[in-house]
Design a protein around this motif. Structure first.
Motif, mmCIF file in Angstrom:
data_model
loop_
_atom_site.group_PDB
_atom_site.id
_atom_site.type_symbol
_atom_site.label_atom_id
_atom_site.label_comp_id
_atom_site.label_asym_id
_atom_site.label_seq_id
_atom_site.Cartn_x
_atom_site.Cartn_y
_atom_site.Cartn_z
ATOM 1 N N LEU A 53 -0.476 2.457 -12.100
ATOM 2 C CA LEU A 53 -0.642 0.755 -11.999
ATOM 3 C C LEU A 53 0.061 0.284 -13.290
ATOM 4 O O LEU A 53 0.522 -0.894 -13.382
ATOM 5 N N HIS A 54 -0.969 0.429 -14.295
ATOM 6 C CA HIS A 54 -0.677 -0.039 -15.696
ATOM 7 C C HIS A 54 0.266 0.194 -16.198
ATOM 8 O O HIS A 54 1.195 -0.666 -16.720
ATOM 9 N N GLU A 55 1.199 1.367 -15.163
ATOM 10 C CA GLU A 55 2.638 1.964 -16.214
ATOM 11 C C GLU A 55 3.788 0.570 -15.534
ATOM 12 O O GLU A 55 4.803 0.035 -16.294
ATOM 13 N N PHE A 56 3.796 0.039 -14.379
ATOM 14 C CA PHE A 56 4.746 -0.844 -14.086
ATOM 15 C C PHE A 56 3.818 -2.569 -14.149
ATOM 16 O O PHE A 56 4.146 -3.207 -13.231
ATOM 17 N N LYS A 57 2.776 -2.649 -14.678
ATOM 18 C CA LYS A 57 2.102 -3.809 -14.742
ATOM 19 C C LYS A 57 2.087 -4.498 -13.825
ATOM 20 O O LYS A 57 2.636 -5.271 -13.054
ATOM 21 N N LEU A 58 1.055 -3.050 -12.701
ATOM 22 C CA LEU A 58 0.801 -4.164 -11.153
ATOM 23 C C LEU A 58 -0.679 -4.098 -10.717
ATOM 24 O O LEU A 58 -1.384 -3.468 -11.564
ATOM 25 N N SER A 59 -0.837 -5.421 -10.461
ATOM 26 C CA SER A 59 -2.979 -5.603 -10.145
ATOM 27 C C SER A 59 -2.983 -4.509 -9.083
ATOM 28 O O SER A 59 -2.167 -4.086 -7.741
ATOM 29 N N LYS A 60 -4.444 -4.175 -9.558
ATOM 30 C CA LYS A 60 -4.973 -3.896 -8.303
ATOM 31 C C LYS A 60 -5.556 -4.710 -7.043
ATOM 32 O O LYS A 60 -6.009 -3.422 -6.442
ATOM 33 N N THR A 61 -5.591 -5.602 -7.069
ATOM 34 C CA THR A 61 -5.957 -6.863 -6.567
ATOM 35 C C THR A 61 -4.886 -7.111 -5.149
ATOM 36 O O THR A 61 -4.715 -7.468 -3.553
ATOM 37 N N ASN A 62 -3.478 -7.375 -6.033
ATOM 38 C CA ASN A 62 -2.695 -8.009 -5.051
ATOM 39 C C ASN A 62 -1.271 -6.963 -4.041
ATOM 40 O O ASN A 62 0.100 -8.058 -4.537
ATOM 41 N N SER A 63 -1.414 -5.880 -5.166
ATOM 42 C CA SER A 63 0.041 -5.462 -5.069
ATOM 43 C C SER A 63 -0.095 -4.293 -3.694
ATOM 44 O O SER A 63 -0.656 -4.302 -3.099
ATOM 45 N N SER A 64 1.366 -4.430 -3.181
ATOM 46 C CA SER A 64 1.304 -3.039 -2.007
ATOM 47 C C SER A 64 1.398 -1.860 -3.283
ATOM 48 O O SER A 64 2.169 -1.317 -3.538
ATOM 49 N N ILE A 65 0.325 -1.666 -2.356
ATOM 50 C CA ILE A 65 -0.540 0.255 -2.820
ATOM 51 C C ILE A 65 -0.651 0.869 -1.551
ATOM 52 O O ILE A 65 -1.373 0.175 -0.801
ATOM 53 N N LYS A 66 0.096 1.617 -0.935
ATOM 54 C CA LYS A 66 -0.799 2.234 0.093
ATOM 55 C C LYS A 66 -0.917 3.677 0.094
ATOM 56 O O LYS A 66 -0.492 4.627 -0.797
ATOM 57 N N VAL A 67 -1.675 4.312 0.623
ATOM 58 C CA VAL A 67 -1.926 5.843 1.179
ATOM 59 C C VAL A 67 -2.327 6.288 1.749
ATOM 60 O O VAL A 67 -1.801 5.788 3.288
ATOM 61 N N TRP A 68 -1.705 7.872 2.090
ATOM 62 C CA TRP A 68 -0.916 9.353 2.948
ATOM 63 C C TRP A 68 -2.452 10.361 2.567
ATOM 64 O O TRP A 68 -2.363 10.231 1.446
ATOM 65 N N GLY A 69 -1.973 11.098 3.323
ATOM 66 C CA GLY A 69 -2.809 12.466 2.735
ATOM 67 C C GLY A 69 -4.010 12.397 4.013
ATOM 68 O O GLY A 69 -5.112 12.556 4.726
ATOM 69 N N PHE A 70 -4.869 13.494 3.048
ATOM 70 C CA PHE A 70 -5.567 13.829 3.297
ATOM 71 C C PHE A 70 -7.198 13.473 3.120
ATOM 72 O O PHE A 70 -7.615 13.631 2.470
ATOM 73 N N ILE A 71 -7.180 12.401 3.524
ATOM 74 C CA ILE A 71 -8.825 11.498 3.331
ATOM 75 C C ILE A 71 -8.636 10.386 4.614
ATOM 76 O O ILE A 71 -8.186 10.042 5.450
ATOM 77 N N ASN A 72 -9.941 10.550 5.389
ATOM 78 C CA ASN A 72 -10.351 10.294 5.932
ATOM 79 C C ASN A 72 -10.997 8.039 5.973
ATOM 80 O O ASN A 72 -11.428 8.056 4.732
ATOM 81 N N LYS A 73 -10.055 7.367 6.533
ATOM 82 C CA LYS A 73 -9.865 5.965 6.187
ATOM 83 C C LYS A 73 -11.643 5.137 6.716
ATOM 84 O O LYS A 73 -11.533 4.345 6.311
ATOM 85 N N ASN A 74 -12.617 6.142 7.333
ATOM 86 C CA ASN A 74 -13.840 5.623 7.376
ATOM 87 C C ASN A 74 -14.885 6.579 6.443
ATOM 88 O O ASN A 74 -15.658 6.154 6.779
#
Length: 295
Positions: free
Chosen positions: A227-248
């Motif tokens: 995020l820092h490299e592309f100067k993207l916000s941690k609160t307003n950017s489009s950030i999706k996560v996939w993989g081995f993690i339970n969303k709950n």
């Protein structure tokens, strides 16, 4: 759990669609995703792009290729489908940590090993493979276990085998996953022991990188670096996560606390899934399904 000598494997997921038919093997694509400690199996009907089977195994870790073949052989011997040899196509995807993505104009077969060495340490006895990533104008170069590939070829002598790598399959998944965003989008894939991160805009890949993980806090650290490299916000950017993690889970909640914009990713719309796959979270097995886009 199944035990064979000093090795073992454990099935942790199995979904089988009612429409699977052994009589239609010749129109099915078999996907095998091989990691150092895991194996995923997926079967897709090429006539209607319907996902018919998904299995996930934890397997014993070994650095010895011959021992790995013996372990895989024991798993296959206990399986009612994997020794069948008449698939329309077999896609074998390696999940090794030595790989690179090279723009197509810079690639040639003769310099594949040299290009890979620019990105990681490559031993003289490492086997090097490559293929064009369909969704991106690039070539994926990677190492693989030659003994494992030869063993698979001895089983599927009547099927076309395509050899790929997890990194290229994730790029396929990101760049062909609708809806495509006009803004810069960050896609992260939490693997067992690795984090893979892609940055894209529309159908163009801006960055892909992988990070070895030893503790959970490093997932947050490396996502913040991207995020820092592309100067993207941690609160307003489009950030999706996939993989081995339970969303709950507590781990996902920790990610959300540190990176509020992060959300679970959606399943690909390029494949069809029956109701039995409803029990599989949509953000899981993103890389496995991505293999199908490189037919």
């Amino acid at each position: 759990m199944t035990t064979t000598g000093t090795t073992f494997f454990k099935q942790i997921r199995k979904i089988k669609d009612d429409k699977f038919s052994i009589d239609k093997i010749e129109q099915y694509c078999l996907i095998l995703s091989v990691g150092s400690r895991d194996l995923q199996v997926c079967i897709i009907d090429t006539k209607n792009n319907r996902t018919l089977l998904l299995e996930d195994y934890i397997i014993d870790a070994t650095e010895n290729a011959e021992e790995k073949v013996t372990l895989l052989q024991s798993l296959f011997d206990h399986h009612h489908l994997l020794m069948v040899g008449f698939w329309k196509e077999v896609i074998l995807s390696f999940k090794t940590d030595k790989f690179t993505l090279v723009p197509l104009p810079y690639f040639s077969k003769e310099n594949a090993r040299t290009l890979l060495k620019m990105n990681c340490s490559v031993d003289d006895n490492d086997s090097v493979g490559y293929y064009k990533v369909n969704s991106n104008d690039a070539v994926n170069i990677f190492t693989y276990d030659k003994a494992i590939l030869q063993w698979f070829r001895s089983i599927y002598i009547n099927s076309k085998i395509k050899v790929t790598h997890q990194s290229g399959m994730l790029v396929n998944s990101v760049l062909q996953n609708t809806p495509l965003a006009s803004e810069v989008k960050v896609s992260v894939f939490i693997d067992r022991f690795y984090l893979h991160a892609a940055v894209s805009q529309n159908d163009h890949l801006l960055l892909f990188n992988s990070f070895k993980i030893t503790k959970f806090e490093e997932y947050i650290k490396y996502i913040n670096l991207v995020l820092h490299e592309f100067k993207l916000s941690k609160t307003n950017s489009s950030i999706k996560v996939w993989g081995f993690i339970n969303k709950n889970s507590a781990h996902f909640n920790s990610l959300k606390n540190h990176i509020p914009a992060i959300k679970p990713g959606n399943r690909t719309t390029l494949l069809n899934f029956g109701y039995k796959f409803d029990e599989v979270p949509e953000h899981q097995y993103f890389d496995v399904f991505g293999n199908y886009f490189n037919l």
